[in-house]
Design an enzyme around this catalytic site. Structure first.
Site, PDB file in Angstrom:
ATOM      1  N   SER A   1       2.550   9.088  -3.536  1.00  0.00           N
ATOM      2  CA  SER A   1       1.551   9.688  -4.409  1.00  0.00           C
ATOM      3  C   SER A   1       2.214  10.647  -5.384  1.00  0.00           C
ATOM      4  CB  SER A   1       0.557  10.469  -3.544  1.00  0.00           C
ATOM      5  OG  SER A   1      -0.225  11.326  -4.343  1.00  0.00           O
ATOM      6  N   ALA A   2       1.607  10.813  -6.547  1.00  0.00           N
ATOM      7  CA  ALA A   2       2.106  11.791  -7.519  1.00  0.00           C
ATOM      8  C   ALA A   2       2.000  13.208  -6.966  1.00  0.00           C
ATOM      9  CB  ALA A   2       1.325  11.681  -8.822  1.00  0.00           C
ATOM     10  N   THR A   3       1.277  13.376  -5.865  1.00  0.00           N
ATOM     11  CA  THR A   3       1.175  14.701  -5.248  1.00  0.00           C
ATOM     12  C   THR A   3       2.552  15.213  -4.806  1.00  0.00           C
ATOM     13  OG1 THR A   3      -0.119  16.018  -3.711  1.00  0.00           O
ATOM     14  CG2 THR A   3       0.694  13.967  -2.864  1.00  0.00           C
TER      15      THR A   3
ATOM     16  N   TYR B   1      -1.446  16.643   3.638  1.00  0.00           N
ATOM     17  CA  TYR B   1      -1.471  15.244   3.171  1.00  0.00           C
ATOM     18  C   TYR B   1      -0.229  14.951   2.323  1.00  0.00           C
ATOM     19  CZ  TYR B   1      -2.414  11.336   0.084  1.00  0.00           C
ATOM     20  OH  TYR B   1      -2.283  10.175  -0.638  1.00  0.00           O
TER      21      TYR B   1
ATOM     22  N   LYS C   1       3.372  12.438   2.810  1.00  0.00           N
ATOM     23  CA  LYS C   1       3.944  11.471   1.847  1.00  0.00           C
ATOM     24  C   LYS C   1       5.417  11.785   1.578  1.00  0.00           C
ATOM     25  CE  LYS C   1       0.298   8.992   1.260  1.00  0.00           C
ATOM     26  NZ  LYS C   1       0.270   7.675   1.911  1.00  0.00           N
TER      27      LYS C   1
ATOM     28  N   ASN D   1     -13.366  13.109  -5.119  1.00  0.00           N
ATOM     29  CA  ASN D   1     -12.667  12.743  -6.352  1.00  0.00           C
ATOM     30  C   ASN D   1     -13.623  12.619  -7.531  1.00  0.00           C
ATOM     31  OD1 ASN D   1     -10.840  10.984  -4.077  1.00  0.00           O
ATOM     32  ND2 ASN D   1      -9.820  12.427  -5.427  1.00  0.00           N
TER      33      ASN D   1
ATOM     34  N   GLY E   1      -5.686  25.004  -5.657  1.00  0.00           N
ATOM     35  CA  GLY E   1      -4.648  23.984  -5.462  1.00  0.00           C
ATOM     36  C   GLY E   1      -4.535  23.003  -6.617  1.00  0.00           C
TER      37      GLY E   1
END
Ligand code: NAD
Ligand code: UDP
Length: 331
Positions: free
Chosen positions: A123-125, A147, A151, A197, A292
């Site tokens: 994920s881009a997270t 989360y 990743k 979302n 966040g």
């Protein structure tokens, strides 16, 4: 045959359709913790093809081994995982256990059966709050919630795995913001309860299930003050997986790829595009920033274009149109 973990989920189901269309045989493993069995028949209807399905938890090692015993698995696409950021803060141990332990069991089983080609849903997270945009794969990695940490940890585990055994070929796909649905309106994103979302929330306001969208912050340093993201059509994203499977089949290594369009749209851009797609007014109000959240996040997709031969094709109008079509057919 390609094994798809989490293949009944949002991105997995669309990817199964693309894999079947591309002529692959597939097997799916899913425990339906965040999806529904009906999706399987919808994949069959859209593709006109059948596939194997195992209802099981990836944490059950014997069930995972059974799949490798019964089938000649040449590569795995690993979608299965828990993905709600807020929930991961509440129940971190479940997130670490489900996401990381299941990946360890999967990789151990793959190694045991000599299958060393893996495409992983990152994920881009993992970029945290990037110093600049667009974001390249070699940017520093940093996470702010459990989360995201699962990743990043899994990426590291998979890189270590490759270093230990150069026969592995691993694609770490860093997704930006997947939205939209298959144009048939049969499969799409159907979150339980109130969506977290943006686009699922907007869809429910459009259809009258929710009153009003809260726009989280209008004082960011962006063109209209609201947050900017790289929204990507889930079908484009899914096609990126077919390209990634081809890549891992033909090379070795552990490589990260951004799957995004390279274009950022703001929350209010999305509201306008959705209003156009559905022909209705979307009620919204400005609310405080969500803790966040970052101001801007969009991909530099050049590496994926060059090395995977993939780029996104669908624009924001198509993403909103397909989301709306799915919403009206499923509410
Ligand atoms: P999803 O929840 O719709 O799909 C995940 C699927 O995995 C579900 O069908 C769920 O039932 C299954 N699953 C979860 N744990 C399992 C387990 N232990 N055993 C068997 N099945 C299990 O999510 P999605 O949006 O399709 O996301 C797929 C992957 O992509 C996830 O790993 C997610 O973290 C990642 N991702 C998603 C987004 C996004 O915005 N949707 C963005 C970046 C990364
Ligand atoms: N957002 C919003 N209202 C909502 C949900 C999201 O204004 O009800 C904003 C959020 O602050 C962010 C963008 O929409 O700027 C995308 O959020 P989402 O949760 O869809 O994805 P994220 O990029 O956080 O993973």
């Amino acid at each position: 045959m390609i094994l798809v973990t989490g293949g009944a989920g949002f991105i997995g189901s669309h990817t199964c359709v693309e894999l079947l269309d591309a002529g692959y045989e597939i097997a799916i493993i899913d425990n339906f913790c965040n999806s529904r069995p009906e999706v399987l028949d919808k994949i069959r209807t859209i593709s006109g093809k059948d596939f194997k399905f195992y209802e099981a938890d990836l944490l059950e090692r014997d069930k995972v081994e059974q799949i490798f015993e019964e089938n000649e698995i040449e590569a795995v696409i690993h979608f299965a995982g828990l993905k709600a950021v807020g929930e991961s803060v509440q129940i971190p141990l479940q997130y670490y256990h489900n996401n990381i332990t299941s990946t360890l069991i999967l990789c151990e089983t793959m190694a045991k059966y000599g299958c060393k080609k893996l495409v992983f849903s990152s994920s881009a997270t993992v970029y945290g709050d990037p110093a600049s945009v667009p974001i390249r794969e070699d940017f520093p990695l940093h996470t702010t919630n459990p989360y995201g940490s699962t990743k990043l940890m899994i990426e590291q585990i998979l890189r270590d795995l490759y270093v230990s055994d150069n026969e592995w070929s691993i694609a770490l796909l860093r997704y930006f913001n997947p939205i939209g649905a298959h144009e048939s309106g049969l499969i799409g994103e159907n979150p339980n309860g109130i969506p977290n979302n943006l686009v699922p929330y907007v869809a429910q306001v459009a259809v009258g299930k929710l009153e009003c969208l809260s726009v989280f912050g209008d004082d960011y340093n962006t063109h209209d003050g609201t947050g900017v993201r790289d929204f990507i059509h889930v079908v484009d994203l899914s096609r990126g997986h077919v390209k990634a499977v081809e890549k891992v089949k033909s090379t070795s290594g552990a490589h990260a790829y951004n799957l995004g369009t390279g274009t950022g749209y703001s929350v209010l851009d999305i509201v306008k595009a959705y209003e156009k797609a559905c022909g209705r007014k979307i009620n919204y109000k400005i609310a405080p920033r969500r803790p966040g959240d970052i101001a801007m996040c969009y991909a530099d997709p050049e590496k994926s274009k060059k090395e995977l031969g993939w780029q996104a094709e669908y624009d924001i109008e198509k993403m909103c149109k397909d989301s709306w079509n799915f919403t009206i057919k499923n509410s």
